[in-house]
Design a protein around this motif. Structure first.
Motif, PDB file in Angstrom:
ATOM      1  N   UNK A 242       0.822  -1.209   0.000  1.00 16.08           N
ATOM      2  CA  UNK A 242       0.000   0.000   0.000  1.00 16.08           C
ATOM      3  C   UNK A 242       0.855   1.258   0.000  1.00 16.08           C
ATOM      4  N   UNK A 243       1.888   1.274   0.828  1.00 16.90           N
ATOM      5  CA  UNK A 243       2.742   2.463   0.917  1.00 16.90           C
ATOM      6  C   UNK A 243       3.493   2.722  -0.387  1.00 16.90           C
ATOM      7  N   UNK A 244       3.857   1.642  -1.075  1.00 16.37           N
ATOM      8  CA  UNK A 244       4.668   1.775  -2.286  1.00 16.37           C
ATOM      9  C   UNK A 244       3.837   1.935  -3.562  1.00 16.37           C
ATOM     10  N   UNK A 245       2.522   1.809  -3.425  1.00 12.57           N
ATOM     11  CA  UNK A 245       1.678   1.747  -4.626  1.00 12.57           C
ATOM     12  C   UNK A 245       1.926   2.911  -5.588  1.00 12.57           C
ATOM     13  N   UNK A 246       2.163   4.089  -5.060  1.00 12.43           N
ATOM     14  CA  UNK A 246       2.303   5.249  -5.940  1.00 12.43           C
ATOM     15  C   UNK A 246       3.745   5.695  -6.139  1.00 12.43           C
ATOM     16  N   UNK A 247       4.679   4.928  -5.617  1.00 10.85           N
ATOM     17  CA  UNK A 247       6.088   5.292  -5.796  1.00 10.85           C
ATOM     18  C   UNK A 247       6.566   4.611  -7.070  1.00 10.85           C
ATOM     19  N   UNK A 248       6.033   5.069  -8.152  1.00 12.88           N
ATOM     20  CA  UNK A 248       6.246   4.412  -9.435  1.00 12.88           C
ATOM     21  C   UNK A 248       5.998   5.461 -10.501  1.00 12.88           C
ATOM     22  N   UNK A 249       6.898   5.514 -11.481  1.00 16.57           N
ATOM     23  CA  UNK A 249       6.908   6.665 -12.380  1.00 16.57           C
ATOM     24  C   UNK A 249       5.625   6.832 -13.200  1.00 16.57           C
ATOM     25  N   UNK A 250       5.048   5.707 -13.647  1.00 13.53           N
ATOM     26  CA  UNK A 250       3.839   5.875 -14.458  1.00 13.53           C
ATOM     27  C   UNK A 250       2.662   6.361 -13.609  1.00 13.53           C
ATOM     28  N   UNK A 368      13.408  -0.778   8.733  1.00 10.46           N
ATOM     29  CA  UNK A 368      12.084  -1.077   8.185  1.00 10.46           C
ATOM     30  C   UNK A 368      11.088   0.025   8.547  1.00 10.46           C
ATOM     31  N   UNK A 369      11.068   0.387   9.820  1.00 14.27           N
ATOM     32  CA  UNK A 369      10.076   1.375  10.260  1.00 14.27           C
ATOM     33  C   UNK A 369      10.409   2.769   9.731  1.00 14.27           C
ATOM     34  N   UNK A 370      11.691   3.063   9.610  1.00 11.02           N
ATOM     35  CA  UNK A 370      12.045   4.364   9.058  1.00 11.02           C
ATOM     36  C   UNK A 370      11.708   4.455   7.575  1.00 11.02           C
ATOM     37  N   UNK A 371      11.851   3.333   6.886  1.00 13.65           N
ATOM     38  CA  UNK A 371      11.441   3.303   5.478  1.00 13.65           C
ATOM     39  C   UNK A 371       9.946   3.600   5.371  1.00 13.65           C
ATOM     40  N   UNK A 372       9.159   2.982   6.239  1.00 11.56           N
ATOM     41  CA  UNK A 372       7.710   3.200   6.221  1.00 11.56           C
ATOM     42  C   UNK A 372       7.378   4.656   6.550  1.00 11.56           C
ATOM     43  N   UNK A 373       8.101   5.215   7.498  1.00  6.09           N
ATOM     44  CA  UNK A 373       7.893   6.611   7.882  1.00  6.09           C
ATOM     45  C   UNK A 373       8.121   7.531   6.674  1.00  6.09           C
ATOM     46  N   UNK A 374       9.218   7.296   5.973  1.00  7.93           N
ATOM     47  CA  UNK A 374       9.545   8.144   4.822  1.00  7.93           C
ATOM     48  C   UNK A 374       8.534   7.925   3.683  1.00  7.93           C
ATOM     49  N   UNK A 375       8.151   6.663   3.463  1.00  4.57           N
ATOM     50  CA  UNK A 375       7.201   6.378   2.381  1.00  4.57           C
ATOM     51  C   UNK A 375       5.883   7.110   2.631  1.00  4.57           C
ATOM     52  N   UNK A 376       5.441   7.089   3.866  1.00  2.23           N
ATOM     53  CA  UNK A 376       4.197   7.772   4.201  1.00  2.23           C
ATOM     54  C   UNK A 376       4.329   9.282   4.017  1.00  2.23           C
TER      55      UNK A 376
END
Ligand code: NAG
Ligand code: NAG
Ligand code: NAG
Ligand code: NAG
Length: 633
Positions: A242-250, A368-376
């Motif tokens: 879910x967090x990564x769904x929009x971290x994609x160029x298209x 892991x948790x810091x990655x999630x923090x940044x993704x959000x």
């Protein structure tokens, strides 16, 4: 998995030791993604509290990860792990490492007979992750009327593990990560019995797999009994998707702003979401004139980078309707790291982004948790502008088709390594294809495979050799029809031809399951249609002429079949049977796909595939249902 020679490694190790190693590996690989990272290894040592000076721990981790990570991708697969731990058996390092695994502290070790797995082994889980996920779920489902029986969960207790037991929260979280994955009407919500709970858990697990979670080692039992490390591992996968769904160029063309001098668009598209996030963080730091970071662990511990990123992305009031939020940087002067992290999180809270981490997680650099923090943070405040660069060929940015997504989710759910983010770019060295061959029992001679890291010079040659071998295996061993397909087509990512190979892999995978159930009897399209026809006829329902039958567009044949396999499972009052509009067809299809998963099939197809009667995906749906039907007798 990606191994130089898994067969050989496995052959020379006693089964008990293999079991022990698998156990050790799963303890470290808490998110069950099939590999452990250098970070996880590092954490393990730190948590183990060994009487060793810091520099020695660093040396050991370096030594271990450089010997273990044979393909140098920063990820250690189980096979790499086995090869090296086995090879180092008597050395100091291996002993230390084993001790570390057995004494893992800070990462909870689960005791007590009832919570031990049948093998009497112990698993561990991270308390910080539990707290983070509980808070995230509490917020995400705060207003959901169907979750009030378990929400809010108390992060300090084991609420989470009990709450997950009926499958409802998990279904909701999956649907939040990838909207519309689960048809709300199929979730059992009231007066739950062991049977209806089992159905919810089936629905959750099969849907998780359909969105690309690797769920091979998790069953409904594990969720029902709240096996902590498995529950957390699955939740992390769901949340991350879910967090990564929009971290994609298209999906977000503004990400092209992260392109660096001399880089092509393709270079940028090759980056994983994790790499893109790091890029993004550094882009913001650069804009702020601050030093760059290399990771979301040691490099963010002092909160300085975070402060600057928050300050950079906070709304400035230049966008209509979004009031400015001025970040108070005073806390930067705080001497104590923990206090500084606390002050930083107060500012993050003002942006509505105080999620996933506590001040301690920041100071400890929990990756892991810091990655999630940044993704959000990225999702809420990307603060990027799509560049107006003439040189960029915007037309080359194409979104993923449904078919591509289905293949990608399918292979990721089988746990291929590395995870596939971009179907064509990530298959260019065929390593994932080889793993898929192994899943369909086509033997791969790993000695013939070039493994990363590829030297810069001639790297594409090495990849191309792999692709040639992949096509050769397909023709000679798998007996696929690969007319006109050459290694080069895979290597260059020719869409049509790559899809042709992938389809045959997925088809074979599906048929293998049926053949195993039928004691090896050959299965083809006709066998499946005959079985479907017979089952439908016996239940007094209309039959189908094949996978292109127009009636499939209404999903009625699928719904009827499900009802024949599990009598009375379909609520026909929810199904529209005549004069269907497109929307009503889609509605039926959503219901059918979720119901198929609920009765226990791992269907990857999407509702649209039924509505549009896509014969390939239709075939997989019927094949999965046939497998389920055969298990019934
Ligand atoms: C799933 O998502 C869709 C679209 O976001 C929503 O309409 C539906 O109510 C959700 N269902 C569940 C089970 O949360
Ligand atoms: C993070 O990057 C820094 C260099 O910027 C490095 O010293 C440190 O070891 C890295 N930490 C981890 C856990 O990889
Ligand atoms: C892919 O291969 C097909 C068949 O050989 C060919 O017609 C098509 O032009 C190729 N596509 C690209 C983009 O090269
Ligand atoms: C299934 O039934 C249809 C009639 O609806 C018939 O045309 C078809 O030949 C049957 N197919 C098989 C394989 O039994």
């Amino acid at each position: 998995t990606l191994s130089p020679n898994p067969k050989m490694a496995a052959g020379s190790i006693a089964p008990e030791e293999m079991e022990e190693l698998r156990e050790a590996f799963s303890k470290v690989d808490v998110d069950s993604n099939g590999h452990i990272s250098t970070d996880e290894l590092n954490d393990l040592f730190k948590a183990a509290n060994l009487p060793l000076p810091g520099y020695r721990v660093r040396e050991i981790v370096e030594e271990l990860s450089s010997t273990m990570d044979l393909n140098k991708d920063g990820k250690i697969t189980f096979d790499e792990f086995v090869n090296v731990v086995h090879g180092l058996k008597s050395s100091d390092v291996a002993k230390t490492f084993r001790k570390a695994i057995n004494k893992k502290e800070g990462i909870y070790s689960v005791g007590g007979t009832s919570e031990q797995s049948s093998a009497g082994t112990q698993h561990s889980y991270s308390e910080e992750e539990k707290v983070a996920f509980v808070n995230w779920i509490n917020k995400a489902l705060e207003k959901d009327p169907d979750c009030q029986h378990v929400l809010p969960m108390d992060p300090t207790t084991n609420d989470l593990f009990t709450a997950m037991g009926d499958g409802i929260v998990l279904c909701k979280m999956i649907n939040l990560s990838v909207a519309d994955t689960i048809d709300e009407r199929t979730i059992n919500k009231k007066k739950l019995t062991p049977f209806t709970i089992q159905e919810n858990l089936n629905l959750a697990l099969n849907s998780a797999s359909a969105i690309g979670c690797h769920v091979v080692n998790i069953g409904a039992e594990d969720l029902k009994e709240g096996r902590q490390h498995l529950v957390l591992g699955l939740l992390w996968q769901v949340i991350k998707i879910g967090l990564f769904a929009d971290i994609e160029i298209s999906r977000n063309e503004a990400l092209v702003a992260l392109l660096r001098e001399g880089e092509s668009l393709e270079d940028l598209m090759k980056l994983s979401p994790e790499e893109l996030l790091l890029r993004w963080a550094n882009y913001q730091l650069e804009q702020a004139g601050c030093p760059k970071i290399n990771n979301f662990s040691s490099d963010i511990k002092d909160s300085k980078a975070y402060y600057n990123i928050l300050n950079q992305v906070a709304p400035k009031g230049d966008e209509e309707g979004i009031p400015p939020i001025a970040i108070d940087m005073f806390g930067l002067r705080e001497k104590d790291e923990l206090h500084r992290a606390d002050c930083m999180l107060v500012q993050a809270d003002r942006l509505g982004c105080r999620q996933f981490v506590t001040a301690t997680d920041v100071v400890r650099g929990n990756p892991k948790l810091n990655l999630a923090f940044v993704a959000n943070l990225f999702n809420k405040y990307p603060a990027l502008k799509k560049p107006e660069n003439q040189d960029i060929d915007w037309s080359s940015i194409e979104g993923e088709t449904r078919e591509e997504r289905t293949f990608r989710n399918w292979m990721n759910s089988l746990g291929v390594n590395p995870r596939v983010n971009h179907l064509y770019l990530d298959l260019s060295d065929a390593l994932v294809i080889f793993q898929l061959y192994e899943k369909i029992k086509v033997p791969v001679d790993w000695d013939k495979v070039n493994k990363p890291p590829y030297t810069k010079l001639g790297s594409n040659m090495k990849k191309l050799e792999n692709c040639n071998y992949a096509v050769e295996l397909g023709k000679k061993e798998a007996k696929f029809s690969l007319v006109g397909i050459a290694g080069q087509d895979l290597n260059e990512g020719n869409r049509t031809l790559t899809l042709a190979l992938l389809w045959q892999l997925m088809r074979r995978y599906t048929l293998n399951i049926l053949e195993e159930l039928g004691d090896g009897q050959k299965v083809n399209d006709d066998t499946i249609v005959t079985w479907v026809n017979n089952t439908l006829s016996e239940a007094g329902k209309p039959t189908i002429s094949g996978f292109k039958d127009g009636s499939i567009s209404s999903s009625l044949p699928v719904l009827d079949l499900i009802d024949s396999i599990q009598h009375g499972s379909i609520r026909y009052d929810l199904v529209k049977t005549e004069d269907l509009t497109d929307e009503e067809k889609l509605n039926n299809a959503k219901y059918a796909i979720s119901m198929a998963r609920k009765i226990g099939t791992r269907v990857y197809a999407l509702p649209e595939d039924l509505v549009e009667v896509k014969p390939k995906m239709v075939m997989t749906v019927f094949a999965c249902l046939m497998a389920r039907g055969m298990k019934r007798v």
